[in-house]
Design a protein around this motif. Structure first.
Motif, mmCIF file in Angstrom:
data_model
loop_
_atom_site.group_PDB
_atom_site.id
_atom_site.type_symbol
_atom_site.label_atom_id
_atom_site.label_comp_id
_atom_site.label_asym_id
_atom_site.label_seq_id
_atom_site.Cartn_x
_atom_site.Cartn_y
_atom_site.Cartn_z
ATOM 1 N N ALA A 124 14.866 -43.225 37.564
ATOM 2 C CA ALA A 124 13.565 -43.498 38.167
ATOM 3 C C ALA A 124 12.407 -43.393 37.180
ATOM 4 O O ALA A 124 11.443 -44.144 37.272
ATOM 5 N N LEU A 125 12.472 -42.447 36.256
ATOM 6 C CA LEU A 125 11.366 -42.225 35.319
ATOM 7 C C LEU A 125 11.642 -42.949 34.003
ATOM 8 O O LEU A 125 12.296 -42.425 33.114
ATOM 9 N N GLN A 126 11.133 -44.161 33.917
ATOM 10 C CA GLN A 126 11.293 -44.972 32.714
ATOM 11 C C GLN A 126 10.023 -44.852 31.869
ATOM 12 O O GLN A 126 8.942 -45.223 32.325
ATOM 13 N N PRO A 127 10.149 -44.309 30.664
ATOM 14 C CA PRO A 127 8.959 -44.067 29.853
ATOM 15 C C PRO A 127 8.302 -45.355 29.368
ATOM 16 O O PRO A 127 8.968 -46.359 29.121
ATOM 17 N N GLN A 128 6.989 -45.295 29.252
ATOM 18 C CA GLN A 128 6.235 -46.387 28.652
ATOM 19 C C GLN A 128 6.418 -46.328 27.129
ATOM 20 O O GLN A 128 6.793 -45.291 26.574
ATOM 21 N N LYS A 129 6.125 -47.416 26.464
ATOM 22 C CA LYS A 129 6.213 -47.484 25.003
ATOM 23 C C LYS A 129 5.293 -46.408 24.401
ATOM 24 O O LYS A 129 4.149 -46.260 24.829
ATOM 25 N N GLY A 130 5.815 -45.657 23.466
ATOM 26 C CA GLY A 130 5.019 -44.638 22.784
ATOM 27 C C GLY A 130 5.128 -43.247 23.386
ATOM 28 O O GLY A 130 4.589 -42.285 22.829
ATOM 29 N N PHE A 131 5.811 -43.140 24.525
ATOM 30 C CA PHE A 131 6.003 -41.831 25.135
ATOM 31 C C PHE A 131 7.466 -41.468 24.988
ATOM 32 O O PHE A 131 8.318 -42.318 25.248
ATOM 33 N N PRO A 132 7.803 -40.305 24.540
ATOM 34 C CA PRO A 132 7.018 -39.084 24.371
ATOM 35 C C PRO A 132 6.453 -38.866 22.966
ATOM 36 O O PRO A 132 5.923 -37.801 22.672
ATOM 37 N N GLN A 133 6.535 -39.881 22.112
ATOM 38 C CA GLN A 133 6.072 -39.715 20.731
ATOM 39 C C GLN A 133 4.613 -39.272 20.653
ATOM 40 O O GLN A 133 4.244 -38.486 19.773
#
Length: 149
Positions: A124-133
């Protein structure tokens, strides 16, 4: 205080607060996964007849009553609080099953509780580009951060 440069401008900041929905994680992926779990539980408790009514009311698009293809970003599923969603679900159960209000509220609560327990957060929790960096970079710079939703 730390100076951060973004978009050609400099900002003096003490901390960074992120909103999870849409900024760090893809909102629609979360809504779809949660809607599918709720539909499964609704089907188990209320039967197939209530599923399409619930989906229509909540702004959830499903062809088969189980797989969700889309969620309206302005619909109940996306913008209502959990309490509002349970109330709307209870009202639907009164209408479709003829339950008393007390029974309908209990069933709605059970549907939501079981769906929350069964929800696969990794899906369900698909990270956006740049996260968690981005959080790693903030930590390296000693800038406090948090997540609000």
């Amino acid at each position: 205080m730390t100076r951060v440069h973004a978009g050609g401008r400099a900002f003096a900041i003490e901390a960074v607060v992120f909103d999870k929905d849409g900024l760090l994680c893809k909102s629609k992926a979360f809504w779809i996964a949660l809607a599918e779990e709720r539909l499964k539980q609704l089907r188990y408790i209320a039967g197939a007849g209530a599923v399409q009514s619930w989906a229509d009311c909540f702004g959830v698009k499903t062809e088969d009553g189980i797989s969700v293809s889309d969620v309206d970003a302005t619909g109940i599923m996306a913008v209502a609080s959990p309490a509002e969603e349970m109330t709307a679900t209870a009202a639907l159960l009164v209408q479709t099953l003829g339950l008393s209000w007390t029974q309908a509220r209990e069933q709605a609560f059970a549907i939501f509780q079981k769906a929350d327990e069964q929800l696969d957060l990794r899906r369900a929790l698909q990270p956006q580009k740049g996260f968690p960096q981005i959080m790693e970079r903030l930590r390296e710079k000693g800038i406090p951060y948090g997540v609000a939703t």
